[in-house]
Design a protein around this motif. Structure first.
Motif, PDB file in Angstrom:
ATOM      1  N   CYS A   1      -6.909  -4.310  -1.411  1.00 13.23           N
ATOM      2  CA  CYS A   1      -5.793  -3.939  -0.523  1.00 13.23           C
ATOM      3  C   CYS A   1      -6.109  -2.744   0.352  1.00 13.23           C
ATOM      4  O   CYS A   1      -5.191  -2.091   0.855  1.00 13.23           O
ATOM      5  CB  CYS A   1      -4.546  -3.650  -1.368  1.00 13.23           C
ATOM      6  N   ARG A   2      -7.358  -2.435   0.565  1.00 11.02           N
ATOM      7  CA  ARG A   2      -7.721  -1.215   1.280  1.00 11.02           C
ATOM      8  C   ARG A   2      -7.311  -1.225   2.752  1.00 11.02           C
ATOM      9  O   ARG A   2      -7.177  -0.179   3.359  1.00 11.02           O
ATOM     10  CB  ARG A   2      -9.208  -0.939   1.135  1.00 11.02           C
ATOM     11  N   LYS A   3      -7.077  -2.378   3.329  1.00 12.40           N
ATOM     12  CA  LYS A   3      -6.676  -2.458   4.741  1.00 12.40           C
ATOM     13  C   LYS A   3      -5.163  -2.378   4.923  1.00 12.40           C
ATOM     14  O   LYS A   3      -4.684  -2.260   6.032  1.00 12.40           O
ATOM     15  CB  LYS A   3      -7.173  -3.779   5.348  1.00 12.40           C
ATOM     16  N   MET A   4      -4.412  -2.443   3.844  1.00 13.01           N
ATOM     17  CA  MET A   4      -2.954  -2.414   3.925  1.00 13.01           C
ATOM     18  C   MET A   4      -2.452  -0.977   4.070  1.00 13.01           C
ATOM     19  O   MET A   4      -3.203  -0.031   3.904  1.00 13.01           O
ATOM     20  CB  MET A   4      -2.339  -3.029   2.667  1.00 13.01           C
TER      21      MET A   4
ATOM     22  N   PHE B   1       2.310  -0.324  -4.180  1.00 17.60           N
ATOM     23  CA  PHE B   1       3.128  -1.334  -4.847  1.00 17.60           C
ATOM     24  C   PHE B   1       2.263  -2.381  -5.532  1.00 17.60           C
ATOM     25  O   PHE B   1       2.544  -2.779  -6.671  1.00 17.60           O
ATOM     26  CB  PHE B   1       4.086  -1.990  -3.843  1.00 17.60           C
ATOM     27  N   ALA B   2       1.200  -2.825  -4.874  1.00 16.40           N
ATOM     28  CA  ALA B   2       0.305  -3.822  -5.469  1.00 16.40           C
ATOM     29  C   ALA B   2      -0.405  -3.266  -6.705  1.00 16.40           C
ATOM     30  O   ALA B   2      -0.500  -3.940  -7.734  1.00 16.40           O
ATOM     31  CB  ALA B   2      -0.706  -4.296  -4.436  1.00 16.40           C
ATOM     32  N   ILE B   3      -0.883  -2.039  -6.604  1.00 18.84           N
ATOM     33  CA  ILE B   3      -1.553  -1.416  -7.752  1.00 18.84           C
ATOM     34  C   ILE B   3      -0.558  -1.184  -8.881  1.00 18.84           C
ATOM     35  O   ILE B   3      -0.854  -1.439 -10.046  1.00 18.84           O
ATOM     36  CB  ILE B   3      -2.236  -0.101  -7.318  1.00 18.84           C
ATOM     37  N   PHE B   4       0.631  -0.712  -8.543  1.00 16.08           N
ATOM     38  CA  PHE B   4       1.679  -0.474  -9.535  1.00 16.08           C
ATOM     39  C   PHE B   4       2.017  -1.748 -10.301  1.00 16.08           C
ATOM     40  O   PHE B   4       2.063  -1.747 -11.535  1.00 16.08           O
ATOM     41  CB  PHE B   4       2.920   0.083  -8.835  1.00 16.08           C
ATOM     42  N   LEU B   5       2.224  -2.840  -9.597  1.00 13.61           N
ATOM     43  CA  LEU B   5       2.573  -4.101 -10.261  1.00 13.61           C
ATOM     44  C   LEU B   5       1.432  -4.639 -11.106  1.00 13.61           C
ATOM     45  O   LEU B   5       1.646  -5.063 -12.256  1.00 13.61           O
ATOM     46  CB  LEU B   5       2.994  -5.151  -9.230  1.00 13.61           C
TER      47      LEU B   5
ATOM     48  N   SER C   1       1.407   6.342  -6.196  1.00 18.89           N
ATOM     49  CA  SER C   1       1.807   6.474  -4.797  1.00 18.89           C
ATOM     50  C   SER C   1       1.188   7.710  -4.149  1.00 18.89           C
ATOM     51  O   SER C   1       0.779   7.655  -2.984  1.00 18.89           O
ATOM     52  CB  SER C   1       3.326   6.490  -4.673  1.00 18.89           C
ATOM     53  N   LEU C   2       1.092   8.810  -4.879  1.00 23.66           N
ATOM     54  CA  LEU C   2       0.447   9.997  -4.320  1.00 23.66           C
ATOM     55  C   LEU C   2      -1.040   9.772  -4.041  1.00 23.66           C
ATOM     56  O   LEU C   2      -1.557  10.202  -3.010  1.00 23.66           O
ATOM     57  CB  LEU C   2       0.611  11.189  -5.256  1.00 23.66           C
ATOM     58  N   GLY C   3      -1.716   9.099  -4.962  1.00 25.90           N
ATOM     59  CA  GLY C   3      -3.137   8.805  -4.756  1.00 25.90           C
ATOM     60  C   GLY C   3      -3.371   7.878  -3.580  1.00 25.90           C
ATOM     61  O   GLY C   3      -4.285   8.089  -2.777  1.00 25.90           O
ATOM     62  N   CYS C   4      -2.545   6.841  -3.453  1.00 21.94           N
ATOM     63  CA  CYS C   4      -2.685   5.921  -2.318  1.00 21.94           C
ATOM     64  C   CYS C   4      -2.368   6.615  -0.998  1.00 21.94           C
ATOM     65  O   CYS C   4      -3.029   6.379   0.010  1.00 21.94           O
ATOM     66  CB  CYS C   4      -1.787   4.704  -2.513  1.00 21.94           C
ATOM     67  N   TYR C   5      -1.375   7.474  -1.001  1.00 18.86           N
ATOM     68  CA  TYR C   5      -1.030   8.213   0.216  1.00 18.86           C
ATOM     69  C   TYR C   5      -2.166   9.140   0.632  1.00 18.86           C
ATOM     70  O   TYR C   5      -2.524   9.203   1.806  1.00 18.86           O
ATOM     71  CB  TYR C   5       0.259   9.007   0.020  1.00 18.86           C
ATOM     72  N   GLN C   6      -2.725   9.874  -0.316  1.00 16.73           N
ATOM     73  CA  GLN C   6      -3.817  10.790   0.007  1.00 16.73           C
ATOM     74  C   GLN C   6      -5.048  10.036   0.506  1.00 16.73           C
ATOM     75  O   GLN C   6      -5.715  10.478   1.449  1.00 16.73           O
ATOM     76  CB  GLN C   6      -4.174  11.645  -1.208  1.00 16.73           C
ATOM     77  N   ALA C   7      -5.383   8.905  -0.127  1.00 14.57           N
ATOM     78  CA  ALA C   7      -6.542   8.123   0.314  1.00 14.57           C
ATOM     79  C   ALA C   7      -6.301   7.534   1.695  1.00 14.57           C
ATOM     80  O   ALA C   7      -7.209   7.512   2.538  1.00 14.57           O
ATOM     81  CB  ALA C   7      -6.829   7.017  -0.694  1.00 14.57           C
TER      82      ALA C   7
ATOM     83  N   LYS D   1      -4.288   8.749   4.021  1.00 13.95           N
ATOM     84  CA  LYS D   1      -4.297   9.851   4.970  1.00 13.95           C
ATOM     85  C   LYS D   1      -5.726  10.290   5.278  1.00 13.95           C
ATOM     86  O   LYS D   1      -6.066  10.555   6.429  1.00 13.95           O
ATOM     87  CB  LYS D   1      -3.483  11.021   4.408  1.00 13.95           C
ATOM     88  N   ARG D   2      -6.566  10.334   4.251  1.00  9.12           N
ATOM     89  CA  ARG D   2      -7.952  10.752   4.438  1.00  9.12           C
ATOM     90  C   ARG D   2      -8.724   9.736   5.295  1.00  9.12           C
ATOM     91  O   ARG D   2      -9.477  10.118   6.189  1.00  9.12           O
ATOM     92  CB  ARG D   2      -8.641  10.927   3.090  1.00  9.12           C
ATOM     93  N   THR D   3      -8.537   8.444   5.046  1.00  6.41           N
ATOM     94  CA  THR D   3      -9.261   7.443   5.830  1.00  6.41           C
ATOM     95  C   THR D   3      -8.772   7.407   7.276  1.00  6.41           C
ATOM     96  O   THR D   3      -9.563   7.218   8.186  1.00  6.41           O
ATOM     97  CB  THR D   3      -9.130   6.047   5.207  1.00  6.41           C
ATOM     98  N   HIS D   4      -7.481   7.606   7.482  1.00  3.90           N
ATOM     99  CA  HIS D   4      -6.985   7.624   8.860  1.00  3.90           C
ATOM    100  C   HIS D   4      -7.410   8.896   9.592  1.00  3.90           C
ATOM    101  O   HIS D   4      -7.635   8.868  10.796  1.00  3.90           O
ATOM    102  CB  HIS D   4      -5.467   7.467   8.874  1.00  3.90           C
ATOM    103  N   LEU D   5      -7.534   9.987   8.873  1.00  4.98           N
ATOM    104  CA  LEU D   5      -8.008  11.223   9.474  1.00  4.98           C
ATOM    105  C   LEU D   5      -9.470  11.069   9.872  1.00  4.98           C
ATOM    106  O   LEU D   5      -9.876  11.513  10.960  1.00  4.98           O
ATOM    107  CB  LEU D   5      -7.838  12.391   8.501  1.00  4.98           C
TER     108      LEU D   5
END
Length: 137
Positions: A61-64, A71-75, A118-124, A126-130
């Protein structure tokens, strides 16, 4: 291949953060011997499930967007964890209240694991978009 190993490293950090939020660990540390119980096996299986299932889902799901990733990782991770804990409870515990305690802690962990995922996915994300923004210029 580099993104797969980055996904595994991220999921290891998320697994450790989620493990610190797990109520079973604190009960074992406070009231029992850490190495005298099944806690070591539970911790290892917990981390392995996060690494294998979560790392695979994060890589797929790295492109999502980060919300869909989380949500995918959580489920996926929590469904495997709940099934593993329910099977353990069914086969190893024959006392009703102890089984209820394990199941309750499992569901509390499911709810609390949303925070580090969710925090880990957000940080990753943000880092890739930066990095993508820096590479544009």
């Amino acid at each position: 291949m580099k993104t797969f190993f980055e996904s595994l490293a991220l999921m290891l950090i998320i697994a450790i953060a989620s493990l610190f939020l797990h109520p079973f660990i604190w009960i074992v540390i406070v009231f029992g011997g850490f190495f005298d119980s099944e806690a070591v096996v539970s911790i290892c299986s917990f981390i392995l499930i996060y690494l294998i299932v979560g790392g695979l889902m994060r890589h797929l799901c790295r492109k999502m967007s980060w919300r869909k990733q989380a949500f995918a990782i959580f489920l996926s991770v929590n469904s495997v964890l709940v099934i593993a804990f329910l099977l353990y409870t069914y086969h190893a515990i024959h006392d009703g209240m102890t089984g209820f305690m394990y199941i309750t802690m499992c569901f509390v962990n499911v709810i609390l694991s949303a925070i580090p995922i969710s925090l880990g996915c957000y940080q990753a994300y943000k880092r890739t978009h930066l990095q993508a923004e820096i590479q544009k210029y």
